[in-house]
Design a protein around this motif. Structure first.
Motif, PDB file in Angstrom:
ATOM      1  N   ASP A  75      38.160  45.914  56.370  1.00 10.58           N
ATOM      2  CA  ASP A  75      38.381  45.041  55.076  1.00 10.58           C
ATOM      3  C   ASP A  75      36.908  44.372  55.352  1.00 10.58           C
ATOM      4  OD1 ASP A  75      38.651  42.931  57.109  1.00 10.58           O
ATOM      5  OD2 ASP A  75      40.809  43.127  56.848  1.00 10.58           O
ATOM      6  N   GLU A 111      38.309  42.238  47.208  1.00 10.51           N
ATOM      7  CA  GLU A 111      39.909  42.340  47.948  1.00 10.51           C
ATOM      8  C   GLU A 111      40.261  40.911  48.247  1.00 10.51           C
ATOM      9  OE1 GLU A 111      38.138  43.335  51.753  1.00 10.51           O
ATOM     10  OE2 GLU A 111      37.947  45.518  51.374  1.00 10.51           O
ATOM     11  N   TYR A 112      39.664  39.696  47.808  1.00  6.25           N
ATOM     12  CA  TYR A 112      39.994  38.418  48.311  1.00  6.25           C
ATOM     13  C   TYR A 112      41.363  37.972  47.872  1.00  6.25           C
ATOM     14  CZ  TYR A 112      39.087  36.019  43.676  1.00  6.25           C
ATOM     15  OH  TYR A 112      39.235  35.541  42.266  1.00  6.25           O
ATOM     16  N   LYS A 113      41.745  38.481  46.484  1.00  6.87           N
ATOM     17  CA  LYS A 113      43.133  38.137  46.199  1.00  6.87           C
ATOM     18  C   LYS A 113      44.104  38.811  46.810  1.00  6.87           C
ATOM     19  CE  LYS A 113      42.464  36.276  41.513  1.00  6.87           C
ATOM     20  NZ  LYS A 113      42.861  36.444  40.118  1.00  6.87           N
ATOM     21  N   ILE A 129      43.646  40.069  50.019  1.00  9.58           N
ATOM     22  CA  ILE A 129      43.732  39.190  51.231  1.00  9.58           C
ATOM     23  C   ILE A 129      44.852  38.117  51.421  1.00  9.58           C
ATOM     24  CG2 ILE A 129      42.401  37.895  53.093  1.00  9.58           C
ATOM     25  CD1 ILE A 129      40.051  39.530  52.267  1.00  9.58           C
ATOM     26  N   LEU A 162      34.390  42.081  49.287  1.00  4.36           N
ATOM     27  CA  LEU A 162      34.844  40.655  49.225  1.00  4.36           C
ATOM     28  C   LEU A 162      35.543  40.454  47.845  1.00  4.36           C
ATOM     29  CD1 LEU A 162      36.122  38.346  51.241  1.00  4.36           C
ATOM     30  CD2 LEU A 162      33.545  37.261  50.979  1.00  4.36           C
ATOM     31  N   LYS A 163      34.398  40.609  46.881  1.00  5.89           N
ATOM     32  CA  LYS A 163      34.816  40.333  45.631  1.00  5.89           C
ATOM     33  C   LYS A 163      36.194  40.926  45.179  1.00  5.89           C
ATOM     34  CE  LYS A 163      32.881  39.822  40.881  1.00  5.89           C
ATOM     35  NZ  LYS A 163      31.811  40.212  40.203  1.00  5.89           N
ATOM     36  N   PRO A 175      36.230  40.915  55.457  1.00  6.72           N
ATOM     37  CA  PRO A 175      35.640  39.921  56.566  1.00  6.72           C
ATOM     38  C   PRO A 175      35.362  40.588  57.796  1.00  6.72           C
ATOM     39  CG  PRO A 175      37.744  39.192  55.119  1.00  6.72           C
ATOM     40  CD  PRO A 175      37.139  40.576  54.513  1.00  6.72           C
TER      41      PRO A 175
END
Length: 392
Positions: free
Chosen positions: A207, A309-311, A313, A306-307, A209
């Motif tokens: 992922d 995936e962030y939700k 995560i 990250l843009k 991070p």
């Protein structure tokens, strides 16, 4: 003695389709030609449908773009993601074969280096801040034998799984292995295998991070093992090197709503994996993971990831407990029935997390409706959807 000139017939040649989602020319197929050329390819073109995707000569394929998806599915095309590799599941739907192998277009047969040299090279390259050279020839296992990823997937699917009791020698049906002392004889027949989940050398499937804190990490470990994922255990399924029995589990292999217009991305294969695993456990089917390895050549941008995936995560801390506790009633005896029931539970439970899951639950129902329309028993051999050109 002279060697025979008769080439062996590829396993399941007329029973398996290879599904590839792409936005680019498929030059990578040249590296897979010895293994893929005997099989039929279903190419799902993502993005701009006016772009011409070039496929190397000599492959038997059909290609579908967004215009084809809209034409074939009509209003139900809304369940197929746009600008995301989740569109691959359209290929699962239109296939008429028993088995599916799906792979990403940045995955190759692998490095030509012997395993011990590859391990040394990986360590040196990390120290001096260079990537491992991607010289793509046939990968070799520790014995020096060429790896045929597709053949290994087929072997996984054609042998039983053991989800009810863990065998410490891993897959007991592989050559040179068996059930260990203490394994119940009543469970040694195993269960039908629905999924074969392969792994990757070079770029790990991390992922965002983890990518950011380990930007130079490469997987150089070849573990010669196949194992069954135990009943009741979830796992993060990766779609870049995956095969499955379409007749056993096909309707559950929906990669969700991702990409353009959606608040989340890069969870498509994992969503399919969680739904699939709950259904496999309920229906008494097995899931294998491990061999075969392929070479993942391209690290995606961690900031872009990250843009996307962030939700997810944050949401996965709600999603995972939901699937861990999900149960299906005994009246659900088909994959479709199970999936419809699961969609209702998604709406009722995860809909409280975000309205996206209400939309996703509706798309799950639309997917099943579209699947059943294109795969009606009486039409299985006569109503093949037409791509945007004849098969080559």
């Amino acid at each position: 003695m002279a060697e025979s000139s008769v080439k062996p017939v590829p396993l399941l040649k007329d029973e398996l389709d290879i599904v590839i989602p792409t936005i680019r020319n498929l030059d990578f197929l040249e590296m897979w030609r010895p293994f893929f050329q005997p099989y039929h390819l279903i190419i799902v073109q993502d993005g701009d449908p006016s772009k011409t995707i070039k496929v190397p000569e000599g492959f038997d394929y059909e290609l579908y773009n967004r215009n084809d998806i809209n034409r074939i599915l009509g209003p139900k095309a809304s369940c197929i993601s746009f600008k995301d590799s989740a569109c691959r599941c359209f290929g699962f739907m239109v296939s008429k074969k028993k088995y599916i192998f799906t792979i990403d277009d940045d995955c190759f047969v692998s490095s030509p280096f012997p395993l011990d040299l590859l391990l040394l090279l990986g360590s040196v390259c990390c120290l001096v801040k260079y990537e491992i050279p991607c010289l793509v020839e046939v990968a070799k296992d520790p014995s020096g034998k060429d790896i045929n990823a597709l053949e290994q997937h087929i072997k996984n699917l054609l042998s039983p799984s053991t989800p009810l009791f863990f065998n410490t020698l891993y897959d007991p049906y592989r050559e040179g292995a068996d059930f260990v002392r203490g394994y119940p004889f009543s469970l040694r027949e195993g269960v039908p295998t629905a999924i074969s989940h392969g792994l990757w050398l070079n770029i790990p499937d991390y992922d965002a991070p983890t990518q950011l804190v380990k930007p130079r990490e490469r997987n150089t470990r070849y573990v010669d093992a196949v194992m069954t994922v135990p009943k009741g255990a979830l796992f993060p399924m990766c779609g870049m090197n995956l095969a499955f029995d379409r007749e056993l589990i096909g309707p559950a292999m929906y990669f969700g709503l991702m990409g353009d217009g959606q608040p989340i991305g890069r969870y498509d294969d994992m969503w399919a994996g969680w739904c699939m695993k709950v259904i496999c456990d309920h229906l008494g089917l097995g899931v294998k993971t491990g061999l075969p390895y392929i070479w993942h050549s391209k690290a995606s941008n961690p900031f872009v990831n990250l843009k996307k995936e962030y939700k997810g995560i944050f949401w996965q801390e709600e999603i995972i407990p939901f699937f861990q506790s999900a149960t299906l009633p005994k009246e659900c005896t088909s994959v479709q029935q199970c999936y419809i029931e699961l969609s209702k539970q998604v709406k009722a439970s995860l809909g409280k997390v975000d309205d996206y899951f209400i939309k996703l639950a509706d798309a799950m129902l639309t997917w099943i409706e579209a699947w059943d329309e294109l795969n009606a028993p009486s039409e299985a051999n006569s109503a093949k959807p037409q791509p945007n050109g004849p098969a080559k």
